[in-house]
Design a protein around this motif. Structure first.
Motif, PDB file in Angstrom:
ATOM      1  N   ASP A   1     -10.612  -5.617   0.890  1.00  0.00           N
ATOM      2  CA  ASP A   1      -9.997  -6.915   0.571  1.00  0.00           C
ATOM      3  C   ASP A   1      -9.045  -6.666  -0.601  1.00  0.00           C
ATOM      4  O   ASP A   1      -9.484  -6.472  -1.742  1.00  0.00           O
ATOM      5  CB  ASP A   1     -11.083  -7.922   0.192  1.00  0.00           C
ATOM      6  N   LEU A   2      -7.735  -6.641  -0.318  1.00  0.00           N
ATOM      7  CA  LEU A   2      -6.763  -6.195  -1.310  1.00  0.00           C
ATOM      8  C   LEU A   2      -5.599  -7.175  -1.389  1.00  0.00           C
ATOM      9  O   LEU A   2      -5.094  -7.650  -0.371  1.00  0.00           O
ATOM     10  CB  LEU A   2      -6.241  -4.793  -0.927  1.00  0.00           C
ATOM     11  N   ASN A   3      -5.156  -7.460  -2.636  1.00  0.00           N
ATOM     12  CA  ASN A   3      -3.955  -8.271  -2.874  1.00  0.00           C
ATOM     13  C   ASN A   3      -2.757  -7.323  -2.849  1.00  0.00           C
ATOM     14  O   ASN A   3      -2.453  -6.633  -3.834  1.00  0.00           O
ATOM     15  CB  ASN A   3      -4.067  -8.984  -4.225  1.00  0.00           C
ATOM     16  N   ARG A   4      -2.088  -7.283  -1.714  1.00  0.00           N
ATOM     17  CA  ARG A   4      -1.015  -6.299  -1.496  1.00  0.00           C
ATOM     18  C   ARG A   4       0.166  -6.535  -2.437  1.00  0.00           C
ATOM     19  O   ARG A   4       0.727  -5.571  -2.992  1.00  0.00           O
ATOM     20  CB  ARG A   4      -0.578  -6.392  -0.029  1.00  0.00           C
ATOM     21  N   GLU A   5       0.537  -7.796  -2.640  1.00  0.00           N
ATOM     22  CA  GLU A   5       1.704  -8.099  -3.475  1.00  0.00           C
ATOM     23  C   GLU A   5       1.471  -7.673  -4.914  1.00  0.00           C
ATOM     24  O   GLU A   5       2.359  -7.092  -5.553  1.00  0.00           O
ATOM     25  CB  GLU A   5       2.014  -9.593  -3.406  1.00  0.00           C
ATOM     26  N   ARG A   6       0.247  -7.920  -5.431  1.00  0.00           N
ATOM     27  CA  ARG A   6      -0.035  -7.543  -6.816  1.00  0.00           C
ATOM     28  C   ARG A   6      -0.142  -6.035  -6.974  1.00  0.00           C
ATOM     29  O   ARG A   6       0.235  -5.475  -8.005  1.00  0.00           O
ATOM     30  CB  ARG A   6      -1.327  -8.211  -7.277  1.00  0.00           C
TER      31      ARG A   6
ATOM     32  N   GLU B   1      -6.345  -6.663 -14.563  1.00  0.00           N
ATOM     33  CA  GLU B   1      -6.317  -7.532 -13.373  1.00  0.00           C
ATOM     34  C   GLU B   1      -7.182  -6.912 -12.275  1.00  0.00           C
ATOM     35  O   GLU B   1      -7.238  -5.681 -12.141  1.00  0.00           O
ATOM     36  CB  GLU B   1      -4.888  -7.718 -12.862  1.00  0.00           C
ATOM     37  N   ASP B   2      -7.833  -7.771 -11.499  1.00  0.00           N
ATOM     38  CA  ASP B   2      -8.655  -7.354 -10.361  1.00  0.00           C
ATOM     39  C   ASP B   2      -7.820  -7.540  -9.095  1.00  0.00           C
ATOM     40  O   ASP B   2      -7.418  -8.660  -8.749  1.00  0.00           O
ATOM     41  CB  ASP B   2      -9.922  -8.215 -10.299  1.00  0.00           C
ATOM     42  N   LEU B   3      -7.584  -6.426  -8.380  1.00  0.00           N
ATOM     43  CA  LEU B   3      -6.716  -6.476  -7.203  1.00  0.00           C
ATOM     44  C   LEU B   3      -7.475  -6.659  -5.895  1.00  0.00           C
ATOM     45  O   LEU B   3      -6.858  -6.989  -4.876  1.00  0.00           O
ATOM     46  CB  LEU B   3      -5.891  -5.186  -7.111  1.00  0.00           C
ATOM     47  N   GLY B   4      -8.777  -6.413  -5.863  1.00  0.00           N
ATOM     48  CA  GLY B   4      -9.507  -6.584  -4.607  1.00  0.00           C
ATOM     49  C   GLY B   4     -10.830  -5.847  -4.610  1.00  0.00           C
ATOM     50  O   GLY B   4     -11.323  -5.389  -5.652  1.00  0.00           O
TER      51      GLY B   4
ATOM     52  N   HIS C   1       3.312  -4.895  -7.227  1.00  0.00           N
ATOM     53  CA  HIS C   1       3.850  -5.299  -8.535  1.00  0.00           C
ATOM     54  C   HIS C   1       3.487  -4.284  -9.614  1.00  0.00           C
ATOM     55  O   HIS C   1       4.358  -3.844 -10.387  1.00  0.00           O
ATOM     56  CB  HIS C   1       3.312  -6.683  -8.902  1.00  0.00           C
TER      57      HIS C   1
END
Length: 303
Positions: free
Chosen positions: A49-54, A34-37, A57
């Motif tokens: 630029d980061l997906n904090r929730e993922r 998975e790519d988080l940011g 997880h």
């Protein structure tokens, strides 16, 4: 084992890193889960630029971040939030603790100067030191000039005294020569008066021969004078050519500039606005200003 790490993308000398979840057995640019940011550390702001929730997880799933990713998560408070979750804190307690953490971080950022502010302070310090060095050089040059003028005035006085002594000696010599000439003339007149009656014809013949010899001598003297004038004219032309060459060399040397003769701002602007092939020798080895060296290195890397 799952790893959260950076995957390099972008072009040469302009990378952009992806924050990805991947198996640690896969290569750096291999298949990911998975790519988080994105993380761009080339710009001064270090844009993220980061997906904090993922990210939370996968940390809960046991994924281990690399040292670089861990420092990024730490700056964003993700590792602190994960620590609170493992301690069994409620969502309200976590939000309150994160709010306090953000306030402390903002206060700390205000106290610490930014990179731009540090750069400006460094530039101002270098400008002050450069102005101080220029002032010191000007004072030394003024002292040296005053010293040379004093020496020159002493030499002029000595020359004037020597000229006065020479003039007095020349006057004495002229007076002695005049006395000798008057004595010789009197002796000659007496001898001439005694021999006038006996040597009239011989004198006439001698005068004619003397006139012929003087004419020949004058002709030879004129030829020698013309040859000397030609030699002197050629020597003058050679000296003028040498003077013009020296002036041209001095003009070329005066046009050559180096960064140490300029202010730091002027040197940086000259480096940025001038092609690299025309900047050869502009930054000498004794250039110790960090901002000028940094501008020179950026110019060489971007060209």
């Amino acid at each position: 084992m799952l790893r959260i790490r950076l995957q390099r993308r972008g072009r040469k000398k302009r990378p952009i890193h992806h924050i990805v979840v991947a198996d640690n057995r896969k290569p750096r640019d291999g298949r990911i889960i998975e790519d988080l940011g994105r993380f761009d550390n080339v710009t001064p702001k270090n844009q993220l630029d980061l997906n904090r929730e993922r990210a939370l997880h996968w940390l809960k799933q046991g994924a281990q971040p690399t040292d670089t990713v861990r420092s990024i998560f730490k700056d964003e408070g993700i590792m602190y939030e994960m620590h609170l979750i493992r301690w069994g804190k409620s969502e309200e307690e976590i939000e309150e603790a994160l709010a306090e953490w953000r306030e402390r971080r903002e206060e700390k950022e205000k106290e610490v100067p930014t990179r731009k502010e540090r750069q400006q302070a460094l530039l101002e310090a270098e400008e002050k030191e450069f102005q101080k060095q220029l002032k010191k050089k000007a004072e030394e040059a003024a002292k040296e000039k005053a010293k040379q003028e004093a020496l020159a005035s002493d030499e002029d006085e000595d020359e004037e005294d020597a000229e006065e002594v020479e003039a007095a000696e020349e006057e004495k010599q002229q007076e002695a020569e005049a006395k000798e000439e008057t004595a010789d003339e009197e002796v000659k007149e007496e001898a001439a008066e005694k021999e006038e009656t006996e040597e009239v014809e011989a004198e006439a013949q001698e005068e004619e021969s003397d006139e012929d010899e003087s004419a020949e001598e004058e002709a030879e003297a004129k030829e020698e004078d013309t040859e000397e004038e030609k030699v002197e004219a050629s020597d003058d032309e050679e000296e003028e050519d040498e003077d013009t060459e020296d002036v041209a060399d001095e003009d070329e040397e005066s046009e050559a500039q180096v960064s140490t003769d300029m202010l730091a701002k002027e040197a940086i602007e000259h480096i940025e606005n001038t092609p690299l092939d025309e900047l050869e020798g502009f930054v000498p080895d004794d250039e110790d200003r960090v901002t000028v060296q940094r501008a020179w290195d950026d110019k060489k890397e971007n060209s």
